[in-house]
Every structure is written in structure tokens, then in C-alpha cells.
Design an enzyme around this catalytic site. Structure first.
Site, PDB file in Angstrom:
ATOM      1  N   ASP A 193       0.869  -1.176   0.000  1.00 28.60           N
ATOM      2  CA  ASP A 193       0.000   0.000   0.000  1.00 28.60           C
ATOM      3  C   ASP A 193       0.902   1.222   0.000  1.00 28.60           C
ATOM      4  O   ASP A 193       2.116   1.128   0.230  1.00 28.60           O
ATOM      5  CB  ASP A 193      -0.902  -0.015   1.239  1.00 28.60           C
ATOM      6  CG  ASP A 193      -1.820   1.212   1.320  1.00 28.60           C
ATOM      7  OD1 ASP A 193      -2.335   1.636   0.257  1.00 28.60           O
ATOM      8  OD2 ASP A 193      -2.013   1.758   2.412  1.00 28.60           O
ATOM      9  N   SER A 194       0.306   2.379  -0.229  1.00 30.64           N
ATOM     10  CA  SER A 194       1.068   3.616  -0.180  1.00 30.64           C
ATOM     11  C   SER A 194       1.612   3.886   1.224  1.00 30.64           C
ATOM     12  O   SER A 194       2.574   4.631   1.379  1.00 30.64           O
ATOM     13  CB  SER A 194       0.200   4.794  -0.616  1.00 30.64           C
ATOM     14  OG  SER A 194      -0.892   4.960   0.277  1.00 30.64           O
ATOM     15  N   GLU A 214      -1.642   8.577   8.409  1.00 31.57           N
ATOM     16  CA  GLU A 214      -0.216   8.220   8.289  1.00 31.57           C
ATOM     17  C   GLU A 214       0.593   8.798   9.451  1.00 31.57           C
ATOM     18  O   GLU A 214       1.569   8.192   9.903  1.00 31.57           O
ATOM     19  CB  GLU A 214       0.350   8.732   6.962  1.00 31.57           C
ATOM     20  CG  GLU A 214      -0.089   7.948   5.741  1.00 31.57           C
ATOM     21  CD  GLU A 214       0.582   6.587   5.641  1.00 31.57           C
ATOM     22  OE1 GLU A 214       1.758   6.463   6.044  1.00 31.57           O
ATOM     23  OE2 GLU A 214      -0.075   5.638   5.169  1.00 31.57           O
ATOM     24  N   CYS A 217     -11.027   3.502   0.662  1.00 30.60           N
ATOM     25  CA  CYS A 217      -9.581   3.578   0.863  1.00 30.60           C
ATOM     26  C   CYS A 217      -9.262   2.699   2.055  1.00 30.60           C
ATOM     27  O   CYS A 217      -9.978   2.754   3.071  1.00 30.60           O
ATOM     28  CB  CYS A 217      -9.140   5.020   1.127  1.00 30.60           C
ATOM     29  SG  CYS A 217      -7.407   5.202   1.615  1.00 30.60           S
ATOM     30  N   CYS A 277      -4.552  -1.309  -1.755  1.00 28.37           N
ATOM     31  CA  CYS A 277      -4.688   0.142  -1.922  1.00 28.37           C
ATOM     32  C   CYS A 277      -5.683   0.388  -3.049  1.00 28.37           C
ATOM     33  O   CYS A 277      -5.487  -0.082  -4.174  1.00 28.37           O
ATOM     34  CB  CYS A 277      -3.322   0.735  -2.277  1.00 28.37           C
ATOM     35  SG  CYS A 277      -3.331   2.494  -2.689  1.00 28.37           S
ATOM     36  N   HIS A 290      -7.062   2.947   4.213  1.00 26.99           N
ATOM     37  CA  HIS A 290      -6.761   3.729   5.418  1.00 26.99           C
ATOM     38  C   HIS A 290      -8.023   4.025   6.222  1.00 26.99           C
ATOM     39  O   HIS A 290      -7.974   4.126   7.460  1.00 26.99           O
ATOM     40  CB  HIS A 290      -6.128   5.074   5.042  1.00 26.99           C
ATOM     41  CG  HIS A 290      -4.696   5.017   4.635  1.00 26.99           C
ATOM     42  ND1 HIS A 290      -4.290   4.539   3.407  1.00 26.99           N
ATOM     43  CD2 HIS A 290      -3.568   5.403   5.281  1.00 26.99           C
ATOM     44  CE1 HIS A 290      -2.965   4.643   3.322  1.00 26.99           C
ATOM     45  NE2 HIS A 290      -2.508   5.163   4.444  1.00 26.99           N
TER      46      HIS A 290
END
Length: 265
Positions: free
Chosen positions: A15-16, A157, A189, A78, A191
Site C-alpha cells: 500500500d502507499s 499516516e 480507501c 490500496c 486507510h
């Protein structure tokens, strides 16, 4: 192109940044005997504000590394990377199974009572042709309101999962969906499930919130054939390993991880 023989078999997940850890958490529960490798591309997070070409370039570089490390299955954990790169990845590695991450339009269609569905996504996912095609293919006459949510991933993040600033940002992104009267909302997403209570509070108790990480992990588990390799978990990051180790310990409670920098300094 055929892939070379693997030095060992493992599942590669990327993932990012930290969002894909929601998928990894589900995979660890479903496949406790598997070797897992997770790569957080935190030096380039978030992907949501990057161009499609940048996203594809990062996905290719990461997949090259995962394959070299022994990946016999790759989970693109992601939504943004899936939207912009998964078809190119499958074309480059046709013998390698890929599992992507996409908003569950079909489950949302089944869940909605009034025919109005909200989709909370990164800017890049919201603008992707793949998402438009997915909605056209599966919406079945329901209205899908896509809401880009810039800024949210940055907070997550950074380990900020409950600040006043984040709550205000979530509230602002949810307001158009409330105004439209959606009764079902998708977290588009990986996240976003990490702050699911904030989305629910902003949308209201009457809105059903749908997540995707369990479905992605189940799909990967269904494709995985267990081998003789010993189970294990390796976590890598293109950013600061100490920062990621602290984030994982605080948020997920995982300690003593084999966590390293990629590429190695």
C-alpha cells in the site's frame, strides 16, 4: 512473461502507507500458517494526490521487489493503486495472481434501501476511469455519490486518528453525503477503516458503513495454496522504519516486528 522460480513462497502485500495494514491484519487471522511480506511505500504516501504515471511506476518497482523476495501472490491493498495500476501489473506478470482492492459497489447496491450510496475515496481514486466503469457496471440504477477526501490519509499516516482537526475534516467530507440523503456509505480507501467511528459519527447512525478489507483478505486466502514454508511476517517501508514501528505498536499492538527499510540504505 513467465516469472522465475521463487526462492520461497509468500504473499506480498503493499500500500502507499499504513492503510493496507487493515488487509494484512485480516490475512494474518485467516492464514496464520502463511509467510507474509508487507511493504508500506510511506516515502511516497499518499498516492491520492499523485499522477497515474507516478502511481504505476511505484507499483511496478514494489512488485519487482516482492517477486524477487518470493511472492507467489500479490495483494494490492490500496484502492488508488488498484484503480490506476492493477491491469498493467497483470499484463507485466501474467503468471502471478493479483488481488486488488475496490469499493464494494455490488454489496452497497444490495444494502441500500433508498437507492442513494455514498463513496468516500482519495482524490485519485475518485477521478479514475476504473471507478467510473465499476459504478456503471454494478450500480444497477442506484445513485452513487463519489466524495473525494483529500487530507484524511495524511492524518492517519501521522498516527492522528482522533484529533479535532481530523474530526472537522471528516465532517466536511461527509456533509455532502448527508445532504444527499445517502443511507449506505463505502469506505473507498484501506486507510479509512482505521477511523471508522469518525466516519460513522459524521454520517449518522442511520447510514450503514461498508468496509472492504475482510473481503479482500478472503479473496486472497481463497487463491492461496499453502506450502511447506514456515510462517512469518516481514514488514518493509520506503520511509522511516522507526516511525512505522511506533505506529504499528500504538495502533495495532504489534511489537517485535521484523521491520526494515526498502530499498536498503
Amino acid at each position: 512473461m513467465q516469472t522465475a522460480p521463487f526462492p520461497r513462497r509468500e504473499i506480498g502485500v503493499f500500500d502507499s502507507g499504513v492503510g493496507g495494514l487493515t488487509v494484512l491484519r485480516e490475512l494474518r487471522a485467516l492464514l496464520p500458517g502463511a509467510r507474509l511480506r508487507y511493504l508500506a511505500d510511506t516515502a511516497y504516501a499518499p498516492y491520492g494526490g499523485r499522477s497515474a504515471d507516478e502511481i504505476r511506476a511505484r507499483c511496478f518497482a514494489i512488485t519487482e521487489h516482492l517477486v524477487a523476495s518470493g511472492a507467489a501472490l500479490v495483494v494490492v491493498a490500496c484502492n488508488t493503486a488498484t484503480a490506476h495500476a492493477i491491469e498493467a501489473l497483470r499484463a507485466r506478470w501474467p503468471a502471478l495472481p493479483f488481488v486488488g482492492t475496490e469499493p464494494g459497489i455490488k454489496p452497497a447496491v444490495a444494502a441500500t434501501r433508498n437507492g442513494r450510496i455514498g463513496l468516500l475515496a482519495t482524490r485519485a481514486t475518485a477521478a479514475s476511469e476504473r471507478l467510473r466503469a465499476l459504478i456503471a457496471r454494478h450500480a444497477d440504477g442506484r445513485e452513487v455519490l463519489v466524495q473525494a477526501c483529500p487530507g484524511v490519509v495524511n492524518h492517519i499516516e501521522a498516527g492522528d486518528l482522533d484529533s479535532a482537526a481530523l474530526r472537522a475534516l471528516v465532517e466536511r467530507h461527509c456533509e455532502p453525503l448527508r445532504a444527499a440523503g445517502v443511507d449506505t456509505a463505502l469506505l473507498g480507501c484501506t486507510h479509512y477503516p482505521l477511523i471508522a467511528p469518525l466516519w460513522q459519527a459524521a454520517l449518522g447512525d442511520g447510514v450503514r458503513l461498508l468496509r472492504i478489507e475482510t473481503a479482500v483478505a478472503r479473496r486472497a486466502a481463497a487463491l492461496w495454496t499453502p506450502g511447506a514454508d514456515a510462517p512469518g511476517l516481514a514488514v518493509e517501508t520506503s520511509g522511516d522504519p522507526a516511525a512505522l514501528r511506533d505506529w504499528v505498536a500504538r495502533v495495532l499492538g504489534w511489537r517485535d516486528l521484523d521491520l526494515r527499510r526498502w530499498p536498503a540504505a
